[in-house]
Design a protein around this motif. Structure first.
Motif, PDB file in Angstrom:
ATOM      1  N   PHE A 102       0.995  -0.762  -0.135  1.00  0.00           N
ATOM      2  CA  PHE A 102      -0.215  -0.412   0.029  1.00  0.00           C
ATOM      3  C   PHE A 102       0.674   1.364  -0.242  1.00  0.00           C
ATOM      4  CE2 PHE A 102      -2.816  -3.306   2.654  1.00  0.00           C
ATOM      5  CZ  PHE A 102      -3.884  -3.089   1.031  1.00  0.00           C
ATOM      6  N   VAL A 103       2.296   1.371  -0.029  1.00  0.00           N
ATOM      7  CA  VAL A 103       2.913   2.001   0.663  1.00  0.00           C
ATOM      8  C   VAL A 103       3.117   2.748  -1.231  1.00  0.00           C
ATOM      9  CG1 VAL A 103       5.433   3.712   1.433  1.00  0.00           C
ATOM     10  CG2 VAL A 103       3.666   1.342   2.741  1.00  0.00           C
ATOM     11  N   ILE A 104       3.734   2.317  -1.833  1.00  0.00           N
ATOM     12  CA  ILE A 104       3.853   2.066  -3.816  1.00  0.00           C
ATOM     13  C   ILE A 104       2.980   2.589  -4.316  1.00  0.00           C
ATOM     14  CG2 ILE A 104       5.450   1.238  -5.269  1.00  0.00           C
ATOM     15  CD1 ILE A 104       6.666   1.893  -2.701  1.00  0.00           C
ATOM     16  N   ALA A 105       2.871   3.439  -4.484  1.00  0.00           N
ATOM     17  CA  ALA A 105       1.692   4.174  -5.564  1.00  0.00           C
ATOM     18  C   ALA A 105       1.296   2.938  -6.700  1.00  0.00           C
ATOM     19  CB  ALA A 105       1.150   5.412  -5.429  1.00  0.00           C
ATOM     20  N   ALA A 106       0.243   2.733  -7.451  1.00  0.00           N
ATOM     21  CA  ALA A 106      -0.214   3.080  -8.092  1.00  0.00           C
ATOM     22  C   ALA A 106       1.118   3.294  -9.787  1.00  0.00           C
ATOM     23  CB  ALA A 106      -1.239   2.732  -8.931  1.00  0.00           C
ATOM     24  N   GLY A 107       1.715   2.754 -10.229  1.00  0.00           N
ATOM     25  CA  GLY A 107       2.560   3.693 -11.816  1.00  0.00           C
ATOM     26  C   GLY A 107       3.905   3.448 -11.162  1.00  0.00           C
ATOM     27  N   THR A 108       4.173   3.236  -9.952  1.00  0.00           N
ATOM     28  CA  THR A 108       5.583   2.920  -9.860  1.00  0.00           C
ATOM     29  C   THR A 108       7.187   2.905 -10.511  1.00  0.00           C
ATOM     30  OG1 THR A 108       4.677   3.572  -7.346  1.00  0.00           O
ATOM     31  CG2 THR A 108       7.056   2.990  -8.038  1.00  0.00           C
ATOM     32  N   GLY A 109       7.560   2.417 -10.464  1.00  0.00           N
ATOM     33  CA  GLY A 109       8.680   1.183 -11.630  1.00  0.00           C
ATOM     34  C   GLY A 109       9.711   0.989 -10.560  1.00  0.00           C
ATOM     35  N   PHE A 110       9.665  -0.439 -11.336  1.00  0.00           N
ATOM     36  CA  PHE A 110      10.871  -0.897 -10.710  1.00  0.00           C
ATOM     37  C   PHE A 110      11.347  -1.311 -11.630  1.00  0.00           C
ATOM     38  CE2 PHE A 110       9.000  -0.836  -5.794  1.00  0.00           C
ATOM     39  CZ  PHE A 110       8.059  -1.167  -6.653  1.00  0.00           C
ATOM     40  N   PRO A 111      13.140  -1.077 -11.706  1.00  0.00           N
ATOM     41  CA  PRO A 111      14.462  -1.171 -13.036  1.00  0.00           C
ATOM     42  C   PRO A 111      14.450  -2.659 -13.251  1.00  0.00           C
ATOM     43  CG  PRO A 111      15.005   0.774 -12.382  1.00  0.00           C
ATOM     44  CD  PRO A 111      13.806   0.350 -11.512  1.00  0.00           C
ATOM     45  N   LEU A 112      14.547  -4.090 -14.124  1.00  0.00           N
ATOM     46  CA  LEU A 112      14.730  -5.366 -13.715  1.00  0.00           C
ATOM     47  C   LEU A 112      16.247  -5.419 -14.819  1.00  0.00           C
ATOM     48  CD1 LEU A 112      11.615  -6.779 -14.658  1.00  0.00           C
ATOM     49  CD2 LEU A 112      12.554  -5.678 -12.401  1.00  0.00           C
ATOM     50  N   GLU A 113      17.011  -6.555 -14.292  1.00  0.00           N
ATOM     51  CA  GLU A 113      18.243  -6.678 -15.042  1.00  0.00           C
ATOM     52  C   GLU A 113      17.635  -7.291 -16.235  1.00  0.00           C
ATOM     53  OE1 GLU A 113      20.719  -7.043 -10.711  1.00  0.00           O
ATOM     54  OE2 GLU A 113      20.788  -8.510 -12.584  1.00  0.00           O
ATOM     55  N   GLY A 114      18.046  -6.642 -17.750  1.00  0.00           N
ATOM     56  CA  GLY A 114      17.927  -7.184 -18.202  1.00  0.00           C
ATOM     57  C   GLY A 114      18.329  -8.234 -19.259  1.00  0.00           C
ATOM     58  N   ALA A 115      18.457  -8.346 -20.125  1.00  0.00           N
ATOM     59  CA  ALA A 115      19.172  -9.993 -20.905  1.00  0.00           C
ATOM     60  C   ALA A 115      20.465  -9.055 -22.206  1.00  0.00           C
ATOM     61  CB  ALA A 115      17.773 -11.223 -21.471  1.00  0.00           C
ATOM     62  N   SER A 116      20.739 -10.256 -22.444  1.00  0.00           N
ATOM     63  CA  SER A 116      21.384  -9.602 -23.471  1.00  0.00           C
ATOM     64  C   SER A 116      21.871 -10.523 -24.355  1.00  0.00           C
ATOM     65  CB  SER A 116      23.501  -9.155 -22.586  1.00  0.00           C
ATOM     66  OG  SER A 116      23.834 -10.666 -21.941  1.00  0.00           O
ATOM     67  N   ASP A 117      22.443 -10.607 -25.179  1.00  0.00           N
ATOM     68  CA  ASP A 117      22.667 -11.941 -26.554  1.00  0.00           C
ATOM     69  C   ASP A 117      23.428 -11.262 -26.814  1.00  0.00           C
ATOM     70  OD1 ASP A 117      19.844 -12.782 -28.738  1.00  0.00           O
ATOM     71  OD2 ASP A 117      22.159 -13.348 -29.271  1.00  0.00           O
ATOM     72  N   ALA A 118      24.404 -12.280 -27.514  1.00  0.00           N
ATOM     73  CA  ALA A 118      26.164 -12.227 -27.376  1.00  0.00           C
ATOM     74  C   ALA A 118      25.955 -11.637 -29.380  1.00  0.00           C
ATOM     75  CB  ALA A 118      26.624 -13.304 -27.819  1.00  0.00           C
ATOM     76  N   ASP A 119      24.713 -11.624 -29.840  1.00  0.00           N
ATOM     77  CA  ASP A 119      24.577 -11.658 -31.648  1.00  0.00           C
ATOM     78  C   ASP A 119      24.434  -9.886 -31.779  1.00  0.00           C
ATOM     79  OD1 ASP A 119      22.451 -14.399 -31.511  1.00  0.00           O
ATOM     80  OD2 ASP A 119      24.425 -13.971 -32.247  1.00  0.00           O
ATOM     81  N   ILE A 120      24.324  -9.871 -32.922  1.00  0.00           N
ATOM     82  CA  ILE A 120      24.173  -8.140 -33.416  1.00  0.00           C
ATOM     83  C   ILE A 120      23.372  -8.027 -34.071  1.00  0.00           C
ATOM     84  CG2 ILE A 120      26.891  -7.573 -32.600  1.00  0.00           C
ATOM     85  CD1 ILE A 120      26.707  -7.899 -36.099  1.00  0.00           C
ATOM     86  N   GLY A 121      22.720  -7.000 -34.530  1.00  0.00           N
ATOM     87  CA  GLY A 121      21.721  -7.099 -35.926  1.00  0.00           C
ATOM     88  C   GLY A 121      20.233  -6.944 -34.711  1.00  0.00           C
ATOM     89  N   THR A 122      19.570  -7.432 -35.983  1.00  0.00           N
ATOM     90  CA  THR A 122      18.245  -8.453 -35.929  1.00  0.00           C
ATOM     91  C   THR A 122      18.536  -8.791 -34.672  1.00  0.00           C
ATOM     92  OG1 THR A 122      17.202  -6.748 -38.020  1.00  0.00           O
ATOM     93  CG2 THR A 122      15.763  -8.614 -36.835  1.00  0.00           C
TER      94      THR A 122
END
Length: 822
Positions: free
Chosen positions: A139-159
């Motif tokens: 209840f403390v965190i209002a709706a719409g609050t964002g929490f950054p996540l650790e994204g994935a990585s891909d060794a390829d390039i381009g598309t």
């Protein structure tokens, strides 16, 4: 084997054609292609015949550690030789190119080939951890609050590396994957409905990352959401993204940035700790450090632009509440290049030695230059030191230079060159490096043997032993090896030269094959030739004049006519009356033929003899008291040679009175039946005597005039600019001349004629006596041969020889004349 889409294949072919038109070959191939995969017809594209690949020593060099490609020498096709992993080879670089260098010998040619490695979707997206845990207060965190996540990585390039994220269906969370300022996809978990810990203390979500390749690959991570009951304000950074630029030579310990995050809570819930996110690679933690209390990030390692030029630091600020909350920011560190790498130069090909007749433009070496720096720091220039060398550098391809011949070479002047090739970048301050090349010059036969003098004049005494060494000629050749191996020779087929002189083919020594006789041979003139052993061989020649010097080897010879008749002398006679004359000849020349006369002491009596004329005359008056007797006058004839030679002559003189003379005449008249008076007989004898003397005087005058004209009209042999001069006897003496024939051998001809034994020397030619002393008093060694060089001071000859003028040693004349006493 992978198949290419038709459109992609056409694009690759078009790109390859464009690259070939720009001066180099460009191919492309997919990564992970099997061994033997066709890349291109490299021989055909380079304009080479397949049959010439092996004879011309076709070879291909790769700059990498592995030989990814190979060329079939049978058909000229470039094919894949080993597995190619684009990600291993080029990491995340957009352009992945393998550089190949092709070298063809005979003649030397150089080609640059690029093979582009195309990416395929062979790497799935992956997350740094299997699960991510988030703590969110209820209840403390209002709706719409964002929490950054650790994204994935891909060794390829381009598309193939373009990732999209999906979250499994739930009631509380959605994803926001909009673009950040750094244009990279970031994943934010957005709270849609506030959480209720009592309803659900933990939420388990699945986050899926999918790339854009064909076929698509994906990766997942488990999200664990813990619902907190307290500490409902997370720390917040004043910026979500920081951009920092650092020079690569920044000193260790330098402050990079001082982070500042705030927390609206109070007490322990607003105390913040800073740390790097778990997604930061271990390598970054060895280069950067963060102070957990102050948020200071400092440099603790060494930056190297050529190794890594960009760093991304994910930083977390977490409070110290019972259920800590955290804030996140991203720090992008760009490393700036400095001129810290010395340019390098290496030799790719070297063709030595270089022939001295190599034309301008001949390639001596191919050099490769490189500099790991970028921008102006990586721009290099190449030049040759020292300046003024007959070599220059010519740029062939990018970072390749050809060292070529730029001016004519001459091995005789410079046998080898030490060339220093220096490469320098354009940084501030500029850095440079050098390599030294030793370029030897090979010899060709371009120099003919040359003698030390244009001609040689040699004096040799006659009666030398057979095989005597009389002189040595020497020629030099600045070439080397067989091109400088000299042999000497004269034309042995020339007669009679070949019977007199021989030359040693290796040493150049001249030998007299037989004893020389001045009375028969006075001058040998011939050419000695020197030839080297080069191909083709070159020749030089020199003229040698060998003058034969007279020795006193002939004694005077008295004419028999001087002794055959008895001389009747009618007394009385006055002192100085000429009774007779001794005629003597000497086959020698010069002083050796200069004769003097004297009476033997025992038989001197009333007679005296002219020292140089040979005339016997009365010393004092003779009358009838001397009586009728026969006197024998013994005359000694000596020459002036050393040793002195002599001969004797006897003159018989009968003294008769006037009456005896008349009786003798009458007796002679009666025996011939002639009865002329005595006075008439005497007058007849007197007339006959006067006529005879007059006739002899006239004949002498005519002979003298004829000789004078003959000397002027006679063609003389002149060596040099001087002219021939006839030298006559002085007033104090007389010369004796032989009638023997003398010879002059000049070059290939022999000329014989009736010439006198008189030799005329120019003032700067010494006349030697038998003991080796100079006649005018200057000493000279009495060896068998002497070389007369130019530039000597004129010397006066001896007594009885007139001084003749000449300009140089070549002005030596031989004068021929038949001389008789007048």
């Amino acid at each position: 084997m992978l198949t290419w889409p038709k459109g992609l294949l056409q694009l690759v072919l078009l790109h390859t054609a464009w690259k070939m038109g720009s001066g180099q070959l460009h191919y492309s191939v997919l990564e992970e292609s099997q061994r033997g995969t066709f890349v291109g017809r490299i021989a055909q594209d380079l304009g080479l015949e397949v049959s010439d690949l092996v004879p011309r020593m076709f070879r291909m060099l790769s700059k990498g550690e592995k030989d990814y490609f190979e060329v079939n020498m049978q058909n000229g096709i470039l094919f894949v030789n080993s597995r190619i992993d684009r990600e291993e080879l080029c990491a995340k670089n957009a352009d992945c190119v393998v550089h190949l260098e092709v070298i063809v010998e005979k003649p030397l040619r150089f080609f640059h080939v690029e093979v582009e490695i195309k990416d395929i979707n062979d790497n799935a997206p992956f997350f740094p951890a299997r699960e991510q845990i988030l703590s969110i207060a209820e209840f403390v965190i209002a709706a719409g609050t964002g929490f950054p996540l650790e994204g994935a990585s891909d060794a390829d390039i381009g598309t193939n590396a373009l990732l999209t994220y999906q979250l499994n269906r739930n009631d509380h969370f959605v994803l926001d994957s909009g673009n950040d300022e750094d244009e990279s996809k970031s994943v934010v978990l957005v709270l849609k409905i506030p959480l209720d810990r009592e309803e659900s203390p933990v939420h388990h979500l699945v986050l899926t990352a999918t790339d854009g390749g064909e076929p698509k690959l994906s990766g997942t991570v488990q999200l664990v959401i813990n619902v907190l009951d307290v500490n409902d304000n997370p720390p917040v950074f004043n910026q979500s993204l920081y951009r920092i630029k650092l020079l690569e030579n920044t000193a260790s310990g330098t402050l990079v940035i001082n982070l500042n995050a705030t927390d609206l809570d109070e007490g322990v819930n607003r105390e913040i700790s800073y740390y790097f996110s778990n997604s930061v690679p271990l390598l970054i933690t060895k280069i950067f450090s963060i102070n957990s209390n102050t948020g200071e990030i400092r440099l603790i390692g060494k930056l190297d632009y050529e190794d890594i030029n960009f760093y991304e630091l994910q930083t977390v600020a977490e409070d110290k509440g019972n259920f800590p909350l955290s804030g996140h920011c991203k720090i992008l560190v760009e490393v700036l290049d400095t001129n810290d790498n010395i340019p390098e130069v290496s030799v790719s090909s070297l063709s030595i030695p270089v022939a001295e007749n190599s034309p301008s433009g001949t390639v001596v070496a191919i050099l490769s230059v490189s500099d790991k720096d970028s921008g102006i720091n990586g721009q290099v220039s190449c030049f040759v030191l020292p300046t003024g060398l007959p070599f220059r550098l010519e740029s062939t391809f990018k970072n390749y230079y050809s060292l070529i011949v730029g001016a004519p070479l001459d091995r005789e002047q410079v046998a080898e060159y030490r060339i220093v090739v220096t490469v320098r970048d354009q940084g501030v301050p500029p850095l440079s490096s050098s390599i030294s090349l030793l370029v030897p010059i090979s010899d060709i036969n371009d120099n003919a043997p040359a003698f030390t003098q244009p001609s040689y004049t040699v004096f040799v005494k006659e009666n030398n032993p057979p095989g005597a060494h009389i002189f040595t000629v020497s020629a030099s050749d600045p070439d080397v090896a067989e091109n400088a191996l000299i042999t000497y020779w004269t034309d042995e087929k020339l007669w009679p030269l070949s019977s007199y002189i021989s030359v040693h083919s290796e040493s150049g020594k001249l030998y007299a094959l037989q004893p020389l006789d001045y009375e028969e041979l006075k001058l040998l003139e011939f050419q000695v030739r020197a030839k080297d052993a080069g191909q083709p061989s070159l020749c030089g020649n020199v003229t040698v004049q060998v003058f034969v010097m007279d020795e006193n080897d002939n004694a005077p010879a008295v004419s028999r006519s001087s002794e055959e008749n008895l001389i009747l002398l009618v007394v009385p006679v006055m002192p100085g009356h000429i009774v007779g004359k001794i005629h003597a000849l000497d086959a020698d020349s010069g002083y050796n033929a200069w004769l003097s006369y004297e009476l033997v002491e025992e038989s001197s009596g009333p007679w005296i003899v002219g020292q140089y004329s040979g005339e016997v005359s009365t010393k004092y008056s003779l009358d009838e008291s001397e009586g009728s007797k026969i006197h024998s006058v013994l005359v000694l004839v000596k020459d002036h040679g050393k040793p002195q030679l002599s001969a004797t002559a006897t003159l018989s003189v009968s003294l008769v009175t006037s009456g005896q003379a008349i009786k003798t005449d009458v007796h002679l008249q009666r025996s011939g039946e002639s009865f002329m008076p005595l006075v008439d007989s005497i007058n007849i004898y007197l007339i006959i005597g006067i006529c005879s003397v007059s006739s002899l005087f006239l004949l002498a005058i005519l002979i003298y005039m004829a000789l004078r004209c003959h000397c002027k009209a006679k063609e003389t042999m002149v060596y040099g600019p001087g002219t021939a001069t006839l030298v006559c006897a002085s007033e104090v003496g007389s010369w004796s001349y032989s009638n023997r024939h003398s010879h002059i051998l000049a070059g290939v001809s022999a000329e014989a004629g009736a010439k006198s034994d008189l030799m005329i020397f120019s003032p700067n030619v010494p006349v030697l006596a038998n003991n080796g002393e100079l006649k005018n008093g200057t000493e000279m060694p009495s060896n068998s041969s002497k070389e007369i060089t130019r530039g000597e001071e004129p010397k006066e000859l001896g007594m009885g020889i007139e001084k003749v003028g000449a300009n140089s040693i070549s002005e030596i004349q031989l004068v021929a004349a038949d001389v008789s006493e007048i």
